[in-house]
Design an enzyme around this catalytic site. Structure first.
Site, short mmCIF file in Angstrom:
data_model
loop_
_atom_site.label_atom_id
_atom_site.label_comp_id
_atom_site.label_asym_id
_atom_site.label_seq_id
_atom_site.Cartn_x
_atom_site.Cartn_y
_atom_site.Cartn_z
N SER A 1 -9.43 51.39 -27.84
CA SER A 1 -8.12 51.90 -28.29
C SER A 1 -7.21 50.73 -28.59
CB SER A 1 -7.53 52.83 -27.24
OG SER A 1 -7.24 52.13 -26.05
N MET A 2 -6.42 50.90 -29.66
CA MET A 2 -5.57 49.80 -30.11
C MET A 2 -4.13 50.29 -30.30
SD MET A 2 -8.25 48.05 -32.81
CE MET A 2 -8.24 49.46 -33.91
N GLY A 3 -3.68 51.15 -29.39
CA GLY A 3 -2.31 51.67 -29.45
C GLY A 3 -1.99 52.28 -30.79
N SER A 4 -0.86 51.86 -31.38
CA SER A 4 -0.43 52.45 -32.66
C SER A 4 -1.29 51.97 -33.83
CB SER A 4 1.04 52.16 -32.91
OG SER A 4 1.23 50.77 -32.88
N ASP A 5 -2.23 51.04 -33.59
CA ASP A 5 -3.18 50.64 -34.64
C ASP A 5 -4.41 51.55 -34.68
OD1 ASP A 5 -1.69 48.54 -35.58
OD2 ASP A 5 -2.57 47.10 -34.19
N GLY A 6 -4.47 52.54 -33.79
CA GLY A 6 -5.60 53.47 -33.83
C GLY A 6 -6.72 53.08 -32.88
N GLY B 1 -4.23 56.40 -23.26
CA GLY B 1 -5.62 55.97 -23.01
C GLY B 1 -6.35 56.94 -22.08
N ASP B 2 -5.63 57.46 -21.10
CA ASP B 2 -6.24 58.42 -20.18
C ASP B 2 -6.62 59.70 -20.94
OD1 ASP B 2 -5.67 56.58 -18.23
OD2 ASP B 2 -3.83 57.58 -17.58
#
Ligand SMILES: Nc1ncnc2c1ncn2[C@@H]1O[C@H](COP(=O)(O)OP(=O)(O)OP(=O)(O)O)[C@@H](O)[C@H]1O
Ligand SMILES: [Mg+2]
Length: 316
Positions: free
Chosen positions: A221-226, A252-253
């Site tokens: 997971s890359m936060g707001s980068d998808g 993430g959970d």
């Protein structure tokens, strides 16, 4: 069957005040609390998605009882090892201008005997149709190898493991070869010993090395980068869904919960990826770690764009 393991659960308490006055009297306007800790959050999301899991780990004292009650009320099965020391409370102080101050307790120190009790419990659930979700940090007193030991123990009985942790716990657990991993970008950077933000190309090569050890699938997971979803012979990337962000905590959970449900339901890659992106984006629209509704997740799943990771990787 999905078993979520929370070594260090917590009561997550949010108190609202006008403005924090350090050293002065602060009057609280509103208090809210909920059962928390990574595995517990995963169980809450699984429930909201319409599936079931059993939450396992350590609970103690009055706060432990509160967590048990909160899970019972949501009809989430739970089977924690009872310990004498009080389960921790993590307090978030929210000011009117949106400033958040966090006060996190360390949590109880776990003894060897309590760890043995947990192992016996986990072993009793382990079987071909069981997925263990190991998420979050390891409590004081427990050794850094505890996740690795659990993985070896349940693998012997044919069970599968989804791992979502960081630091040494992540590194050590990888040696025992979990089946699915969900690191975020920073966790992979730390694992690879890199001190710069990793590119997607680098993520792919780090993950491919991990898959060579025998890990079946990685969702990065890359936060707001998808996110990137990497299997041995299939890799895709998905841009984040455009949602209104309320709180990214617990996104993430929610993705870990989606991975667990997809495993249990035997979803194909496409459906797995859609559920992961939709559940995590849905979690971003809710306050704190509150899970998104199933209805919202279904709507978002239809909007997920799946691209080949190789094409998306920008040339260096
Ligand atoms: N601002 C955002 N907008 C849309 N989706 C988001 C946003 N932030 C996160 N997400 C979704 O949530 C997923 C997980 O987020 P992130 O990489 O922050 O997880 P994390 O760091 O493990 O979070 P945590 O451990 O706090 O639960 C992302 O891959 C993405 O799909
Ligand atoms: Mg995380």
């Amino acid at each position: 069957m999905i078993i979520t393991v929370t070594m260090n659960p917590a009561i997550d308490k949010t108190v609202e005040i006008e403005m924090l006055k350090p050293g002065g009297l602060n009057r609280i306007r509103h208090v809210e609390w909920d059962a928390g800790g990574k595995g517990v959050n995963v169980s809450k999301t699984i429930r909201e998605l319409g599936y079931s899991s059993t939450a396992v780990g350590f609970l103690g004292g009055n706060t432990g009882e509160m967590i048990r009650d909160a899970l019972d009320k949501r009809e989430i099965e739970n089977d924690f090892v009872q310990i004498e020391t009080e389960t921790r409370t993590n307090t978030k102080v929210l000011e009117a201008d949106g400033t958040v101050t966090e006060l996190n307790e360390p949590g109880p120190v776990i003894t060897r005997e309590q760890t043995e009790k947990l192992f016996a419990k986990l072993e009793s659930y382990a079987g071909k149709h069981t997925l263990f979700v190991l998420s979050g940090s390891i409590p004081g007193g427990a050794d850094d190898n505890i996740y690795a030991k659990i993985i070896r123990l349940v693998h012997k009985k044919g069970a599968s493991v989804l791992l979502d942790t960081d630091g040494n716990a992540f590194r050590n657990a990888l040696e025992a070869v979990p089946d699915i991993i969900k690191p975020n970008r920073e966790e992979l950077e730390e694992y690879a010993g890199l001190d710069h933000p990793v590119s997607e190309r680098e993520i792919l090569s780090i993950v491919r090395e991990i898959l060579k050890k025998g890990v079946r699938m990685a969702a990065v997971s890359m936060g707001s980068d998808g996110a990137l979803f990497v299997y041995r012979n299939y890799a895709v990337r998905c841009p984040a869904l455009p949602v209104r962000s309320e709180s990214t905590v617990g996104a993430g959970d929610a993705m870990a919960a989606a991975l667990a449900c997809a495993w249990e339901q035997g979803f194909d890659n496409d459906r797995t990826v859609r559920l992961c992106m939709a559940a995590s984006a849905g979690a971003v629209t809710t306050a704190g770690t509150k899970p998104p509704s199933r209805e919202l997740v279904d709507q978002l799943a239809a909007q997920v764009q799946i691209r080949s990771a190789e094409e998306a990787v920008k040339p260096l």
